[in-house]
Design a protein around this motif. Structure first.
Motif, PDB file in Angstrom:
ATOM      1  N   SER A  57       0.807  -1.353   0.114  1.00 15.06           N
ATOM      2  CA  SER A  57       0.110  -0.102   0.036  1.00 15.06           C
ATOM      3  C   SER A  57       0.907   1.225  -0.047  1.00 15.06           C
ATOM      4  CB  SER A  57      -0.795   0.086   1.390  1.00 15.06           C
ATOM      5  OG  SER A  57      -1.666   1.027   1.300  1.00 15.06           O
ATOM      6  N   ILE A  58       0.586   2.298  -0.954  1.00 10.24           N
ATOM      7  CA  ILE A  58       1.494   3.211  -1.095  1.00 10.24           C
ATOM      8  C   ILE A  58       0.684   4.365  -1.344  1.00 10.24           C
ATOM      9  CG2 ILE A  58       3.136   4.362  -2.794  1.00 10.24           C
ATOM     10  CD1 ILE A  58       4.329   1.550  -3.544  1.00 10.24           C
ATOM     11  N   TYR A  59       1.372   5.523  -0.580  1.00  9.59           N
ATOM     12  CA  TYR A  59       0.523   6.701  -0.824  1.00  9.59           C
ATOM     13  C   TYR A  59       1.323   7.862  -1.262  1.00  9.59           C
ATOM     14  CZ  TYR A  59      -1.031  11.386   0.950  1.00  9.59           C
ATOM     15  OH  TYR A  59      -1.012  12.741   0.859  1.00  9.59           O
ATOM     16  N   TYR A  60       0.902   8.753  -2.070  1.00  7.76           N
ATOM     17  CA  TYR A  60       1.558   9.906  -2.645  1.00  7.76           C
ATOM     18  C   TYR A  60       1.011  11.118  -2.541  1.00  7.76           C
ATOM     19  CZ  TYR A  60       4.607   6.485  -5.147  1.00  7.76           C
ATOM     20  OH  TYR A  60       5.458   5.574  -5.506  1.00  7.76           O
ATOM     21  N   ALA A  61       1.574  12.202  -1.964  1.00  2.00           N
ATOM     22  CA  ALA A  61       0.722  13.462  -2.026  1.00  2.00           C
ATOM     23  C   ALA A  61       0.350  13.951  -3.543  1.00  2.00           C
ATOM     24  CB  ALA A  61       1.592  14.533  -1.668  1.00  2.00           C
ATOM     25  N   ASP A  62      -0.574  14.529  -3.893  1.00  2.23           N
ATOM     26  CA  ASP A  62      -1.039  15.027  -5.175  1.00  2.23           C
ATOM     27  C   ASP A  62      -0.087  15.663  -5.942  1.00  2.23           C
ATOM     28  OD1 ASP A  62      -4.574  15.589  -4.261  1.00  2.23           O
ATOM     29  OD2 ASP A  62      -3.438  13.830  -4.681  1.00  2.23           O
ATOM     30  N   SER A  63       0.736  16.543  -5.231  1.00  2.00           N
ATOM     31  CA  SER A  63       1.819  17.360  -5.845  1.00  2.00           C
ATOM     32  C   SER A  63       2.991  16.418  -6.538  1.00  2.00           C
ATOM     33  CB  SER A  63       2.327  18.185  -4.939  1.00  2.00           C
ATOM     34  OG  SER A  63       2.867  17.806  -3.633  1.00  2.00           O
ATOM     35  N   VAL A  64       3.070  15.207  -5.973  1.00  2.00           N
ATOM     36  CA  VAL A  64       4.191  14.397  -6.506  1.00  2.00           C
ATOM     37  C   VAL A  64       3.741  12.978  -7.340  1.00  2.00           C
ATOM     38  CG1 VAL A  64       5.522  15.243  -4.852  1.00  2.00           C
ATOM     39  CG2 VAL A  64       4.387  12.877  -4.757  1.00  2.00           C
ATOM     40  N   LYS A  65       2.462  13.121  -7.482  1.00  2.00           N
ATOM     41  CA  LYS A  65       2.036  11.797  -8.181  1.00  2.00           C
ATOM     42  C   LYS A  65       2.444  11.941  -9.519  1.00  2.00           C
ATOM     43  CE  LYS A  65      -2.091  10.538  -5.462  1.00  2.00           C
ATOM     44  NZ  LYS A  65      -3.778  10.679  -5.394  1.00  2.00           N
TER      45      LYS A  65
END
Length: 116
Positions: A57-65
C-alpha cells in the motif's frame, strides 16, 4: 538505538531526477510503515509519500503523483524515493520517518534544490 540516515540530495536542474535513500537501523524495519516528508523554507513539513511494511500500500501527495516513486528493500533496511521531472517547488529538506509504538523517529534530512 533507532537511526534513520538519508542520503542522495543535491542540486538539480528543473526536469532532472534525484534518488534519495534512507538507511534504517535499530528496529525491525520490515514490520513498519515508512514515509518521506519534506519541508521548504517558511513552510510546514508535509507528507510526500508512504509505504507499508510489505510494500503493498503506497501513498503519494497529489503534488508528486506520477513523478515520484517510493520503494523499499527490506533486506537492506532501506527506503527509497525516486524523484523525476523535478520542479523548483520541490526544493526542500527531505526527511524519512517511522513511528514505533507511538513515537516518531526522523532522519536528519537531506537538502534537495531544484534550480537552473
Amino acid at each position: 538505538e533507532v537511526q534513520l540516515v538519508e542520503s542522495g540530495g543535491g542540486l538539480v536542474q528543473p526536469g532532472g531526477s534525484l534518488s534519495l535513500s534512507c538507511a534504517a537501523s535499530g528496529f525491525t524495519f520490515s514490520r513498519y510503515y515508512m514515509s518521506w516528508y519534506r519541508q521548504a523554507p517558511g513552510k510546514e513539513r508535509e507528507l510526500v509519500a508512504g509505504i507499508r511494511s510489505a510494500g503493498g500500500s503506497i501513498y503519494y501527495a497529489d503534488s508528486v503523483k506520477g513523478r515520484f516513486t517510493i520503494s523499499r528493500d527490506n533486506a537492506k533496511n532501506t527506503v527509497y524515493l525516486q524523484m523525476n521531472s523535478l520542479k523548483p517547488e520541490d526544493t526542500a529538506v527531505y526527511y524519512c520517518r517511522t513511528n514505533l509504538g507511538g513515537i516518531d523517529y526522523w532522519g536528519q534530512g537531506t537538502q534537495v534544490t531544484v534550480s537552473s
